[in-house]
Design an enzyme around this catalytic site. Structure first.
Site, PDB file in Angstrom:
ATOM      1  N   ASP A   1      25.355  27.992  21.889  1.00 49.96           N
ATOM      2  CA  ASP A   1      25.613  28.925  22.989  1.00 49.96           C
ATOM      3  C   ASP A   1      24.569  28.829  24.092  1.00 49.96           C
ATOM      4  OD1 ASP A   1      23.455  29.877  21.621  1.00 49.96           O
ATOM      5  OD2 ASP A   1      24.064  31.983  21.673  1.00 49.96           O
TER       6      ASP A   1
ATOM      7  N   ASP B   1      -3.611  -0.814   5.606  1.00 51.30           N
ATOM      8  CA  ASP B   1      -2.794  -1.446   4.560  1.00 51.30           C
ATOM      9  C   ASP B   1      -1.387  -0.859   4.477  1.00 51.30           C
ATOM     10  OD1 ASP B   1      -4.918  -2.971   3.969  1.00 51.30           O
ATOM     11  OD2 ASP B   1      -5.519  -1.854   2.159  1.00 51.30           O
TER      12      ASP B   1
ATOM     13  N   HIS C   1      18.550  23.091  17.116  1.00 57.19           N
ATOM     14  CA  HIS C   1      17.959  24.426  17.256  1.00 57.19           C
ATOM     15  C   HIS C   1      18.843  25.366  18.052  1.00 57.19           C
ATOM     16  CE1 HIS C   1      13.557  23.784  15.892  1.00 57.19           C
ATOM     17  NE2 HIS C   1      14.373  22.973  15.248  1.00 57.19           N
ATOM     18  N   ASP C   2      19.641  24.829  18.975  1.00 56.20           N
ATOM     19  CA  ASP C   2      20.573  25.726  19.672  1.00 56.20           C
ATOM     20  C   ASP C   2      21.697  26.155  18.729  1.00 56.20           C
ATOM     21  OD1 ASP C   2      21.526  27.238  21.795  1.00 56.20           O
ATOM     22  OD2 ASP C   2      22.974  25.702  22.347  1.00 56.20           O
TER      23      ASP C   2
ATOM     24  N   SER D   1      21.543  29.413  23.862  1.00 57.48           N
ATOM     25  CA  SER D   1      20.548  30.499  23.768  1.00 57.48           C
ATOM     26  C   SER D   1      19.118  29.961  23.708  1.00 57.48           C
ATOM     27  CB  SER D   1      20.825  31.388  22.559  1.00 57.48           C
ATOM     28  OG  SER D   1      20.936  30.601  21.391  1.00 57.48           O
TER      29      SER D   1
ATOM     30  N   ASP E   1      17.563   5.760  12.666  1.00 54.97           N
ATOM     31  CA  ASP E   1      18.212   4.947  11.636  1.00 54.97           C
ATOM     32  C   ASP E   1      17.912   5.533  10.260  1.00 54.97           C
ATOM     33  OD1 ASP E   1      15.591   4.322  11.071  1.00 54.97           O
ATOM     34  OD2 ASP E   1      15.738   2.201  11.567  1.00 54.97           O
TER      35      ASP E   1
ATOM     36  N   VAL F   1      21.114  28.618  15.509  1.00 53.74           N
ATOM     37  CA  VAL F   1      20.779  30.027  15.776  1.00 53.74           C
ATOM     38  C   VAL F   1      21.860  30.622  16.683  1.00 53.74           C
ATOM     39  CG1 VAL F   1      18.990  31.586  16.647  1.00 53.74           C
ATOM     40  CG2 VAL F   1      18.341  29.384  15.647  1.00 53.74           C
TER      41      VAL F   1
ATOM     42  N   GLY G   1      24.951  30.017  16.807  1.00 52.74           N
ATOM     43  CA  GLY G   1      25.954  29.043  17.242  1.00 52.74           C
ATOM     44  C   GLY G   1      25.512  28.313  18.507  1.00 52.74           C
TER      45      GLY G   1
END
Ligand code: HEM
Length: 344
Positions: free
Chosen positions: A80, A257, A72-73, A82, A272, A76, A78
């Site tokens: 940075d 089940d 997520h950093d 933010s 994994d 958006v 790059g």
């Protein structure tokens, strides 16, 4: 009087220098081992790893949070830092206030790392690099060393953070494969890399509001037992509760089940390739996960990674490195923040 004039001139000169636009990464670009020798004898990456390990030993759920934080950093504006900025009078709606960032966590881990590094080596290590190192280290921890790689550093912290940017840029779990492919293409990622990165959903959890569309999905898109007896029941149990992303990490009593489908793992909440095996059985949480089996461009890779976990470990590491190289928009101002939650 003369002294006063000189002081004023110096102050003006300082302001001019401070306002000059510096590049979003250190001169020379990003390099592996960037902090070697920059902090006396302090080993920056060891401080990060040891702090991540301490937090994850105490609470494994922070591992998924740190992997998502990296995504997520970087997606958006790059990588940075933010995503880390708190709201302020000057900026009442930073990225973390976007609905797309619901459930974002692990910020306490980043704060703890930054505090240690500021004590050992003030003003040198950017929050943007800390997010990337911590995401890398969490991937290694959560995969028991399977996903293990060097990552370049030398990023600077940005000064811009907007909830609207996050909402407009981050993928939505209710969208179809064409939208996902074009969303990732805008950041330079192929459909195969979309599939590879989505494997991160083998760990962590999600809020019902992000998968409530699956409660009415047809049997062709989701295992009916999973839909009716796990997802629906969970969503009715509390206001917007969370459920494990991976069927493997749901308790056996809830699964009934369905437990027979669980892909055995080294332990619960393990990073994994089980995500791909679950996907082939229509047992993934989000519409956006299921959508990857709905197009030939992505299905062939779901099959490939379901069959080969070692290959996924290697390719996931490479895709995270690529993600970590997303840069701030050209002309952005960069700095090394004193605290990760506010610009200097
Ligand atoms: C392909 C498009 C993607 C979509 C639509 C998507 C969407 C989401 C959503 C809705 C959640 C649950 C948030 C919540 O309700 O609390 C989530 C969780 C998560 N996502 Fe994604 N995601 C995507 C790609 C990625 C990528 C590329 C990564 C990392 C490489 C990632 C890592 C994670 C992790 C680890 C979690 C669990 C977080 C936690 O438990 O704290 N996701 N994602």
């Amino acid at each position: 009087m003369k002294v006063f004039v000189v002081v004023c001139m110096l102050a003006v000169a300082f302001r001019l220098v401070a306002a000059v636009v510096v590049p979003s990464a250190a001169p020379g670009g990003l390099t592996v081992g960037y902090y070697n020798g920059k902090c006396n004898n302090v080993n920056v990456e060891s401080i990060v790893y040891n702090t991540v390990k301490d937090f994850l030993d105490a609470d494994r759920s922070k591992g998924a949070a740190l992997v998502r934080l990296l995504f997520h950093d970087c997606f958006v504006r790059g990588c940075d830092g933010s995503i880390l900025l708190d709201n302020s009078t000057a900026n009442p709606t930073p990225e973390k206030m976007s609905g797309a960032n619901i459930g974002i966590a692990g910020l306490d881990v980043i704060d703890a790392i930054k505090a240690k590094l500021e004590t050992a080596c003030p003003g040198v290590v950017s929050c943007a690099d800390i997010v990337v190192f911590a995401g890398r280290d969490a991937s290694r921890y959560m995969s028991n060393g399977g996903v293990s790689f060097d990552v370049p550093a030398g990023r600077l912290d940005g000064v811009v953070s907007s909830a609207a940017d996050a909402t407009n840029t981050l993928p939505d779990s209710k969208t179809g494969v064409a939208t996902l492919i074009s969303n990732f293409a805008k950041k330079g990622f192929t459909p195969e890399e979309l599939v590879i990165l989505s494997g991160a959903h083998s760990i962590g959890k999600a809020h019902c509001s992000n998968f409530d569309d699956r409660l009415t999905a047809p049997d062709s898109e989701i295992n009916a037992d999973y839909r009716d007896n796990v997802l629906s029941k969970t969503c009715k149990s509390a206001p917007n509760p969370t459920l494990a992303n991976n069927i493997r990490d749901i308790d056996a009593a809830t699964l009934g089940d369905l437990a027979s489908y669980v892909v055995p793992a080294v332990g619960g909440d393990y990073l994994d390739n089980s995500y791909y095996k679950n996907n082939k059985n229509n047992l993934v949480l989000f519409h956006s996960d299921w959508a990857l089996v709905g197009s030939n461009a992505t299905l062939q890779h779901v099959n490939e990674y379901a069959a080969n976990g070692t290959l996924w470990n290697v390719d996931f590491a490479q895709a995270l490195v690529k993600l970590s190289k997303l840069a701030m928009p050209a002309g952005s101002v960069g700095q090394i923040r004193k605290t990760c939650r506010a610009i200097n």
